[in-house]
Design a protein around this motif. Structure first.
Motif, PDB file in Angstrom:
ATOM      1  N   ALA A   1      -2.082   1.224  14.282  1.00 41.54           N
ATOM      2  CA  ALA A   1      -3.393   1.527  13.712  1.00 41.54           C
ATOM      3  C   ALA A   1      -3.274   2.452  12.506  1.00 41.54           C
ATOM      4  O   ALA A   1      -3.956   2.249  11.492  1.00 41.54           O
ATOM      5  CB  ALA A   1      -4.288   2.157  14.769  1.00 41.54           C
ATOM      6  N   GLN A   2      -2.407   3.458  12.578  1.00 42.96           N
ATOM      7  CA  GLN A   2      -2.233   4.374  11.448  1.00 42.96           C
ATOM      8  C   GLN A   2      -1.664   3.656  10.232  1.00 42.96           C
ATOM      9  O   GLN A   2      -2.117   3.867   9.102  1.00 42.96           O
ATOM     10  CB  GLN A   2      -1.329   5.535  11.840  1.00 42.96           C
TER      11      GLN A   2
ATOM     12  N   TRP B   1      -1.881   0.423   9.590  1.00 42.37           N
ATOM     13  CA  TRP B   1      -2.879  -0.532   9.127  1.00 42.37           C
ATOM     14  C   TRP B   1      -3.973   0.156   8.311  1.00 42.37           C
ATOM     15  O   TRP B   1      -4.335  -0.291   7.232  1.00 42.37           O
ATOM     16  CB  TRP B   1      -3.475  -1.270  10.316  1.00 42.37           C
ATOM     17  N   TYR B   2      -4.501   1.263   8.824  1.00 42.10           N
ATOM     18  CA  TYR B   2      -5.562   1.958   8.102  1.00 42.10           C
ATOM     19  C   TYR B   2      -5.033   2.609   6.825  1.00 42.10           C
ATOM     20  O   TYR B   2      -5.739   2.681   5.827  1.00 42.10           O
ATOM     21  CB  TYR B   2      -6.247   2.983   9.004  1.00 42.10           C
ATOM     22  N   GLY B   3      -3.786   3.046   6.843  1.00 44.70           N
ATOM     23  CA  GLY B   3      -3.183   3.593   5.625  1.00 44.70           C
ATOM     24  C   GLY B   3      -3.031   2.534   4.544  1.00 44.70           C
ATOM     25  O   GLY B   3      -3.347   2.771   3.373  1.00 44.70           O
ATOM     26  N   LEU B   4      -2.562   1.348   4.928  1.00 48.63           N
ATOM     27  CA  LEU B   4      -2.442   0.257   3.964  1.00 48.63           C
ATOM     28  C   LEU B   4      -3.807  -0.172   3.440  1.00 48.63           C
ATOM     29  O   LEU B   4      -3.959  -0.463   2.248  1.00 48.63           O
ATOM     30  CB  LEU B   4      -1.718  -0.938   4.594  1.00 48.63           C
ATOM     31  N   ASN B   5      -4.796  -0.214   4.331  1.00 53.48           N
ATOM     32  CA  ASN B   5      -6.147  -0.567   3.888  1.00 53.48           C
ATOM     33  C   ASN B   5      -6.695   0.455   2.900  1.00 53.48           C
ATOM     34  O   ASN B   5      -7.339   0.084   1.922  1.00 53.48           O
ATOM     35  CB  ASN B   5      -7.095  -0.692   5.077  1.00 53.48           C
ATOM     36  N   ARG B   6      -6.450   1.729   3.144  1.00 49.80           N
ATOM     37  CA  ARG B   6      -6.916   2.769   2.227  1.00 49.80           C
ATOM     38  C   ARG B   6      -6.236   2.673   0.870  1.00 49.80           C
ATOM     39  O   ARG B   6      -6.844   2.929  -0.162  1.00 49.80           O
ATOM     40  CB  ARG B   6      -6.675   4.157   2.806  1.00 49.80           C
ATOM     41  N   LEU B   7      -4.962   2.328   0.870  1.00 50.04           N
ATOM     42  CA  LEU B   7      -4.232   2.188  -0.392  1.00 50.04           C
ATOM     43  C   LEU B   7      -4.692   0.980  -1.197  1.00 50.04           C
ATOM     44  O   LEU B   7      -4.835   1.055  -2.420  1.00 50.04           O
ATOM     45  CB  LEU B   7      -2.726   2.050  -0.125  1.00 50.04           C
ATOM     46  N   LEU B   8      -4.930  -0.118  -0.524  1.00 41.50           N
ATOM     47  CA  LEU B   8      -5.181  -1.371  -1.226  1.00 41.50           C
ATOM     48  C   LEU B   8      -6.655  -1.712  -1.398  1.00 41.50           C
ATOM     49  O   LEU B   8      -6.985  -2.595  -2.193  1.00 41.50           O
ATOM     50  CB  LEU B   8      -4.473  -2.516  -0.501  1.00 41.50           C
ATOM     51  N   ASP B   9      -7.540  -1.038  -0.691  1.00 42.69           N
ATOM     52  CA  ASP B   9      -8.954  -1.368  -0.800  1.00 42.69           C
ATOM     53  C   ASP B   9      -9.515  -1.190  -2.209  1.00 42.69           C
ATOM     54  O   ASP B   9     -10.282  -2.053  -2.657  1.00 42.69           O
ATOM     55  CB  ASP B   9      -9.771  -0.561   0.208  1.00 42.69           C
TER      56      ASP B   9
ATOM     57  N   LEU C   1      -4.019  -3.212  17.473  1.00 44.57           N
ATOM     58  CA  LEU C   1      -4.518  -2.016  16.794  1.00 44.57           C
ATOM     59  C   LEU C   1      -4.796  -0.865  17.743  1.00 44.57           C
ATOM     60  O   LEU C   1      -5.072   0.243  17.297  1.00 44.57           O
ATOM     61  CB  LEU C   1      -5.792  -2.354  16.003  1.00 44.57           C
ATOM     62  N   ARG C   2      -4.716  -1.093  19.052  1.00 43.55           N
ATOM     63  CA  ARG C   2      -4.878   0.011  20.006  1.00 43.55           C
ATOM     64  C   ARG C   2      -3.630   0.892  20.075  1.00 43.55           C
ATOM     65  O   ARG C   2      -3.693   1.989  20.607  1.00 43.55           O
ATOM     66  CB  ARG C   2      -5.216  -0.533  21.388  1.00 43.55           C
ATOM     67  N   GLN C   3      -2.522   0.387  19.564  1.00 41.61           N
ATOM     68  CA  GLN C   3      -1.316   1.223  19.476  1.00 41.61           C
ATOM     69  C   GLN C   3      -1.492   2.164  18.297  1.00 41.61           C
ATOM     70  O   GLN C   3      -1.850   1.748  17.195  1.00 41.61           O
ATOM     71  CB  GLN C   3      -0.078   0.364  19.281  1.00 41.61           C
ATOM     72  N   GLN C   4      -1.216   3.425  18.523  1.00 42.64           N
ATOM     73  CA  GLN C   4      -1.522   4.454  17.531  1.00 42.64           C
ATOM     74  C   GLN C   4      -0.741   4.249  16.234  1.00 42.64           C
ATOM     75  O   GLN C   4      -1.315   4.345  15.144  1.00 42.64           O
ATOM     76  CB  GLN C   4      -1.238   5.831  18.104  1.00 42.64           C
ATOM     77  N   LEU C   5       0.540   3.975  16.312  1.00 45.47           N
ATOM     78  CA  LEU C   5       1.356   3.803  15.113  1.00 45.47           C
ATOM     79  C   LEU C   5       0.892   2.598  14.300  1.00 45.47           C
ATOM     80  O   LEU C   5       0.762   2.677  13.071  1.00 45.47           O
ATOM     81  CB  LEU C   5       2.832   3.658  15.481  1.00 45.47           C
TER      82      LEU C   5
END
Length: 95
Positions: free
Chosen positions: A42-43, A45-53, A36-40
Motif C-alpha cells: 500500500a505504501q 502504491w500510494y507513493g507511486l500514485n502521488r509521484l505520477l498523478d 493493498l491490505r499489506q502495508q508495504l
C-alpha cells in the motif's frame, strides 16, 4: 553543459522506470497477486500514485476517455522516448 545533458537523460530514465513499475504494480493489484491490505504494498502504491498523478492528470486532460482503459502511462512513455530522441539528436549542443 555535458553534466546538464547527463542529468536530463538520468531524469528521463528515472521517470521511465517509475512509470513501468507503476504499470506492472497496477496489473499485479488488478489480478490480485498483490494485496493493498499489506502495508508495504500500500505504501509503495500510494507513493507511486502521488509521484505520477500530476503527470497523468495533465495527459488525461488531453487524451479522450477510453472507457475503462487508461492510456496515460502509454502516452507518458512515448513522451519520454521522444524526449530522449530529441536530446540525443541535439547532444552536440551540450558539448
Amino acid at each position: 553543459m555535458t553534466s546538464l545533458f547527463q542529468i536530463l537523460m538520468l531524469l528521463l530514465d528515472i521517470l521511465y522506470f517509475i512509470v513501468i513499475a507503476h504499470v506492472i504494480m497496477s496489473w499485479l493489484i488488478n489480478f490480485q497477486v498483490l494485496n493493498l491490505r499489506q502495508q508495504l504494498v500500500a505504501q509503495i502504491w500510494y507513493g507511486l500514485n502521488r509521484l505520477l498523478d500530476p503527470v497523468y492528470s495533465r495527459v488525461r486532460a488531453i487524451i479522450p476517455q477510453m472507457g475503462g482503459l487508461d492510456l496515460a502511462p502509454l502516452v507518458v512513455l512515448i513522451g519520454v522516448a521522444i524526449a530522449r530522441i530529441v536530446l540525443m539528436n541535439n547532444a552536440a549542443l551540450f558539448y
